[in-house]
Design a protein around this motif. Sequence first.
Motif, short mmCIF file in Angstrom:
data_model
loop_
_atom_site.label_atom_id
_atom_site.label_comp_id
_atom_site.label_asym_id
_atom_site.label_seq_id
_atom_site.Cartn_x
_atom_site.Cartn_y
_atom_site.Cartn_z
N LEU A 52 10.53 -9.87 0.83
CA LEU A 52 10.00 -10.07 -0.52
C LEU A 52 8.93 -9.03 -0.82
O LEU A 52 8.20 -8.59 0.04
N GLY A 53 8.84 -8.65 -2.07
CA GLY A 53 7.85 -7.66 -2.47
C GLY A 53 8.29 -6.23 -2.23
O GLY A 53 7.47 -5.32 -2.20
N VAL A 54 9.59 -6.00 -2.03
CA VAL A 54 10.09 -4.65 -1.80
C VAL A 54 10.11 -3.89 -3.13
O VAL A 54 10.72 -4.35 -4.11
N PRO A 55 9.48 -2.71 -3.21
CA PRO A 55 9.46 -1.94 -4.46
C PRO A 55 10.75 -1.15 -4.64
O PRO A 55 11.63 -1.17 -3.77
N ASP A 56 10.85 -0.45 -5.75
CA ASP A 56 11.98 0.48 -5.87
C ASP A 56 11.64 1.77 -5.13
O ASP A 56 10.50 2.00 -4.73
N ALA A 77 11.20 4.76 -6.00
CA ALA A 77 10.24 5.67 -6.63
C ALA A 77 8.80 5.31 -6.31
O ALA A 77 7.93 6.18 -6.26
N THR A 78 8.54 4.03 -6.08
CA THR A 78 7.16 3.60 -5.81
C THR A 78 6.95 3.21 -4.36
O THR A 78 5.89 2.71 -3.99
N ALA A 79 7.92 3.45 -3.50
CA ALA A 79 7.84 3.03 -2.11
C ALA A 79 6.70 3.71 -1.37
O ALA A 79 6.14 3.17 -0.42
N VAL A 80 6.34 4.91 -1.80
CA VAL A 80 5.29 5.64 -1.10
C VAL A 80 3.95 4.91 -1.14
O VAL A 80 3.11 5.05 -0.25
N ALA A 81 3.75 4.09 -2.18
CA ALA A 81 2.50 3.34 -2.32
C ALA A 81 2.61 1.93 -1.76
O ALA A 81 1.67 1.15 -1.86
N ALA A 82 3.77 1.60 -1.16
CA ALA A 82 3.99 0.25 -0.67
C ALA A 82 3.45 0.08 0.74
O ALA A 82 2.95 1.01 1.36
N LEU A 83 3.55 -1.14 1.23
CA LEU A 83 3.17 -1.40 2.61
C LEU A 83 4.13 -0.70 3.56
O LEU A 83 5.29 -0.47 3.22
N PRO A 84 3.66 -0.33 4.78
CA PRO A 84 4.53 0.39 5.71
C PRO A 84 5.86 -0.32 5.98
O PRO A 84 6.92 0.33 6.03
N GLY A 85 5.82 -1.64 6.15
CA GLY A 85 7.06 -2.37 6.40
C GLY A 85 8.03 -2.26 5.26
O GLY A 85 9.25 -2.12 5.46
N HIS A 86 7.53 -2.31 4.02
CA HIS A 86 8.39 -2.18 2.85
C HIS A 86 9.00 -0.79 2.75
O HIS A 86 10.15 -0.63 2.34
N LEU A 134 -6.23 1.76 -6.97
CA LEU A 134 -7.31 2.71 -6.69
C LEU A 134 -7.04 3.48 -5.41
O LEU A 134 -7.91 4.19 -4.91
N GLY A 135 -5.83 3.31 -4.87
CA GLY A 135 -5.45 4.02 -3.66
C GLY A 135 -6.01 3.43 -2.38
O GLY A 135 -5.96 4.08 -1.33
N ALA A 136 -6.53 2.20 -2.44
CA ALA A 136 -7.17 1.59 -1.28
C ALA A 136 -6.26 0.55 -0.63
O ALA A 136 -5.31 0.06 -1.24
N ARG A 137 -6.58 0.20 0.60
CA ARG A 137 -5.83 -0.83 1.32
C ARG A 137 -6.28 -2.22 0.87
O ARG A 137 -7.45 -2.42 0.54
#
Length: 411
Positions: free
Chosen positions: A82-86, A88-97, A393-396
């Motif tokens: 759950l919470g898997v992005p497309d 195009a936006t995967a680079v900003a997602a969690l490592p597992g996603h 904001l680019g933060a964790r």
Amino acid sequence: MDAVVRPVVDPAFAVAAVAFLLGGAGLGACSGLVPGLHANNFALLLAGFAPAIPADPLLVGIAMLSAGVVHSFLDIVPALALGVPDAATAVAALPGHRLVVAGRGRETLRLSAVGSALAVGLAVPLALPITWLMVRGYPTLRTHLPLFLGAVAAFLVLTESSRRAAIGGLLAFLASALLGALTLDVDPSAPLSTGGMLAPLFAGLFGAPVLVDALGGDGVPPQADARITMSVRDLGVTASAGSLSGAIVGYIPGVSAAIAAVAAMPAVPPEESDRGFVVATSGANTSNTIFALFALAALGTPRTGVTVALDRGEVPLALPILLTAAAMAAAIGFAVVCLLGDAYLRVVGNADYTTVCVCVLLLLVALSGAFAGVVGVVTFLVAGVLGLVPPRLGARRVHLMGVLIGPLMLG
């Protein structure tokens, strides 16, 4: 003291212990696969029902610990599905996603299971020396806890990737600390008497934002083979670092396994950062569950929902028996991840993803209401909005652990 030296070769007790172990493992498997159901809240639910179970408290404790260990193996499954992005936006997602988007979800499940299993294996040699050190250092730590937690918060901010991310992380920490200070001591009127404010806070800060960001995503794409591509050396080093970090934070209030995973990241090879993060996080999560048991025995202070449940249930701390149960539960958790994880990804991947995300969001609202009533639902909504801020904001999101760290710093 009799329970501490109880011989496990007693046939009647051994059979009962295995039955309670399997029952707890089954409950942990179910709870781990439910999105948004945090291990701490599930453990407190068990604590509420424990007095009604007509059995030896040690047997009930075995079931609680087994449930907690299996949950720590399986909660990666809904988190990946759950919470898997497309793309195009995967680079900003969690490592597992990011790994799921790349078709490596099955490998990621096994990386997580290996990290958790190694954490249990490392608990045996690490237990005595770490407990010895922490018992002797705890009085000093307790005296200077606000300073130590402030150093942890500073570490999280200073290890961000950019100045903008560091500022965003600091703002997220301060805002979540304020939210925690305003809500943690609230005694809500709720359907579940064993509830509390942690459920809506954690669901809002860490669960809902991921789902909201993924509403326009493509869901789980087809997944490749389950082969682990990370080298044995890198896997062992990363799992050991995560396990060691998780072991240490098991004794420290307010510091989560997620923070332990961040502390372990310098040991992760840069080219394996995503896989390493999954292994380190899983190792820290399970290690934290095991070492919190040692903290309860050595210091008398429960650090996790499971140990709070053991403490409330007046479970005899028969460590040899409980550790044997934890090891057996870990073996069950490893097997269940491999058996059910792939099917979970496949089922979610074939479903209408927007509908799935909306349904899970509604489930989180219902859980918040069950644990904390109307106040819990409002808190969940506020926390959900706050949880959207760090990634923008680019933060964790780990800075949002200020919800616990901040109030502890203030006493």
